[in-house]
Design a protein around this motif. Structure first.
Motif, mmCIF file in Angstrom:
data_model
loop_
_atom_site.group_PDB
_atom_site.id
_atom_site.type_symbol
_atom_site.label_atom_id
_atom_site.label_comp_id
_atom_site.label_asym_id
_atom_site.label_seq_id
_atom_site.Cartn_x
_atom_site.Cartn_y
_atom_site.Cartn_z
ATOM 1 N N GLN A 17 -3.102 18.204 8.180
ATOM 2 C CA GLN A 17 -3.614 18.171 9.678
ATOM 3 C C GLN A 17 -3.108 16.249 10.128
ATOM 4 O O GLN A 17 -1.660 15.648 9.717
ATOM 5 C CB GLN A 17 -5.077 17.868 10.000
ATOM 6 N N THR A 18 -3.961 15.601 10.595
ATOM 7 C CA THR A 18 -3.341 14.165 10.799
ATOM 8 C C THR A 18 -3.854 13.077 9.623
ATOM 9 O O THR A 18 -4.307 12.022 10.161
ATOM 10 C CB THR A 18 -4.012 13.921 11.979
ATOM 11 N N ARG A 19 -4.695 14.117 9.073
ATOM 12 C CA ARG A 19 -5.292 12.634 7.831
ATOM 13 C C ARG A 19 -3.992 12.311 6.984
ATOM 14 O O ARG A 19 -3.249 12.958 6.264
ATOM 15 C CB ARG A 19 -6.206 14.191 6.994
ATOM 16 N N SER A 20 -4.562 10.838 6.826
ATOM 17 C CA SER A 20 -3.968 10.088 5.603
ATOM 18 C C SER A 20 -5.212 9.658 4.953
ATOM 19 O O SER A 20 -5.796 9.027 4.974
ATOM 20 C CB SER A 20 -2.334 9.603 6.212
ATOM 21 N N GLU A 21 -4.231 9.116 3.249
ATOM 22 C CA GLU A 21 -5.055 8.232 2.198
ATOM 23 C C GLU A 21 -4.158 6.911 1.880
ATOM 24 O O GLU A 21 -2.963 7.857 1.804
ATOM 25 C CB GLU A 21 -5.289 8.789 1.416
ATOM 26 N N THR A 22 -4.765 6.199 2.090
ATOM 27 C CA THR A 22 -3.661 4.801 1.968
ATOM 28 C C THR A 22 -4.201 4.274 0.289
ATOM 29 O O THR A 22 -5.982 4.580 0.461
ATOM 30 C CB THR A 22 -4.154 4.190 2.811
ATOM 31 N N THR A 23 -3.714 4.390 -0.270
ATOM 32 C CA THR A 23 -4.259 3.583 -1.994
ATOM 33 C C THR A 23 -3.802 2.111 -1.651
ATOM 34 O O THR A 23 -2.643 1.470 -1.729
ATOM 35 C CB THR A 23 -3.860 4.684 -2.849
ATOM 36 N N VAL A 31 0.935 -1.326 -0.223
ATOM 37 C CA VAL A 31 0.310 -0.391 -0.532
ATOM 38 C C VAL A 31 0.836 1.241 -0.516
ATOM 39 O O VAL A 31 2.458 0.900 0.349
ATOM 40 C CB VAL A 31 -0.743 -0.164 1.508
ATOM 41 N N VAL A 32 0.482 2.429 -0.656
ATOM 42 C CA VAL A 32 1.363 3.572 -0.624
ATOM 43 C C VAL A 32 0.272 4.960 -0.049
ATOM 44 O O VAL A 32 -1.102 4.713 0.372
ATOM 45 C CB VAL A 32 1.307 4.325 -2.124
ATOM 46 N N THR A 33 0.592 5.250 1.370
ATOM 47 C CA THR A 33 0.105 5.791 2.352
ATOM 48 C C THR A 33 0.637 7.432 1.821
ATOM 49 O O THR A 33 1.740 7.913 2.134
ATOM 50 C CB THR A 33 0.048 5.734 3.637
ATOM 51 N N HIS A 62 -8.848 0.525 -4.185
ATOM 52 C CA HIS A 62 -9.242 0.933 -2.786
ATOM 53 C C HIS A 62 -8.551 2.029 -2.124
ATOM 54 O O HIS A 62 -6.946 2.065 -2.647
ATOM 55 C CB HIS A 62 -9.474 -0.370 -1.576
ATOM 56 N N LYS A 63 -9.181 2.758 -1.314
ATOM 57 C CA LYS A 63 -8.640 4.439 -0.803
ATOM 58 C C LYS A 63 -9.777 4.042 1.068
ATOM 59 O O LYS A 63 -10.208 3.680 1.116
ATOM 60 C CB LYS A 63 -9.705 5.615 -1.169
ATOM 61 N N ILE A 64 -8.472 4.121 1.455
ATOM 62 C CA ILE A 64 -8.258 3.713 3.178
ATOM 63 C C ILE A 64 -8.107 5.215 3.972
ATOM 64 O O ILE A 64 -7.293 5.496 3.486
ATOM 65 C CB ILE A 64 -7.544 2.857 3.628
#
Length: 187
Positions: free
Chosen positions: A45-51, A38-40, A66-68
């Motif tokens: 701020q404290t938000r991240s998106e993992t692909t 996965v790549v994050t 998918h995105k987490i």
């Protein structure tokens, strides 16, 4: 066991297809090698998106998309737009062992009525914030309860429970240290 229950999905699982996968891996163990990546990316701020773009199985790439999303609650300086990493860790654990319970019940011909896994962990922010070297930054233990109901016996469910603890990848991952090989690239 798979030969006795053909063509009829149990708990939504196609046992014939599962049997074919097991057979293929027994014939060629390289078919059972699965790699995930996965790549994050930080999104402020404290938000991240993992692909999630895919995984490798038996030497072949399977494309997925998918995105987490992760964030912290307001109280931990986030915007509370998504579960935090600790909640996602527990969710990943629960989801993994859920598969084990459903598969185990299905292989025994047990129809499940319900399955719920309740997981809790407590950590001390002094470790994360570097306020005390004596305080670990993570969990020292995690408690979970499996609540399962179906047409199997208590002994059947205990056997499934023992099998899940023996064979679940995320049970294994969370119950034993994993060697992490990190590198840093600045640029």
């Amino acid at each position: 066991m798979l030969d006795t229950v053909k063509n009829a999905p149990v708990n939504g699982l196609d046992l014939e297809a599962l049997g074919e996968v097991v057979e293929a891996i027994e014939k060629d163990s390289s078919k059972g090698i699965v790699g995930f990546d996965v790549v994050t990316r930080w999104k402020g701020q404290t938000r991240s998106e993992t692909t999630v773009t895919g995984f490798d199985i038996g030497g072949e790439r399977v494309e997925r998309s998918h995105k987490i999303v992760a964030d912290e609650p307001y109280e931990l300086l986030g915007a509370d737009t998504a579960p935090n990493p600790q909640e996602l860790l527990m969710a990943a654990f629960n989801a993994c062992i859920t598969v084990g319970y459903v598969a185990g019940a299905s292989l025994k011909g047990i129809t499940l009525e319900s399955l719920e896994i309740r997981t809790k962990g407590q950590l001390d922010l002094r470790g994360f914030l570097g306020l005390s070297d004596a305080v670990p930054p993570g969990y020292e233990h995690v408690d979970y309860e499996v609540v399962i109901k179906g047409d199997g016996s208590a002994a059947d469910f205990e056997e499934i429970h023992q099998t899940v603890m023996k064979t679940s990848p995320n049970y294994f991952n969370m119950s034993r240290p994993i060697k992490l090989n990190g590198t840093l690239s600045v640029g």
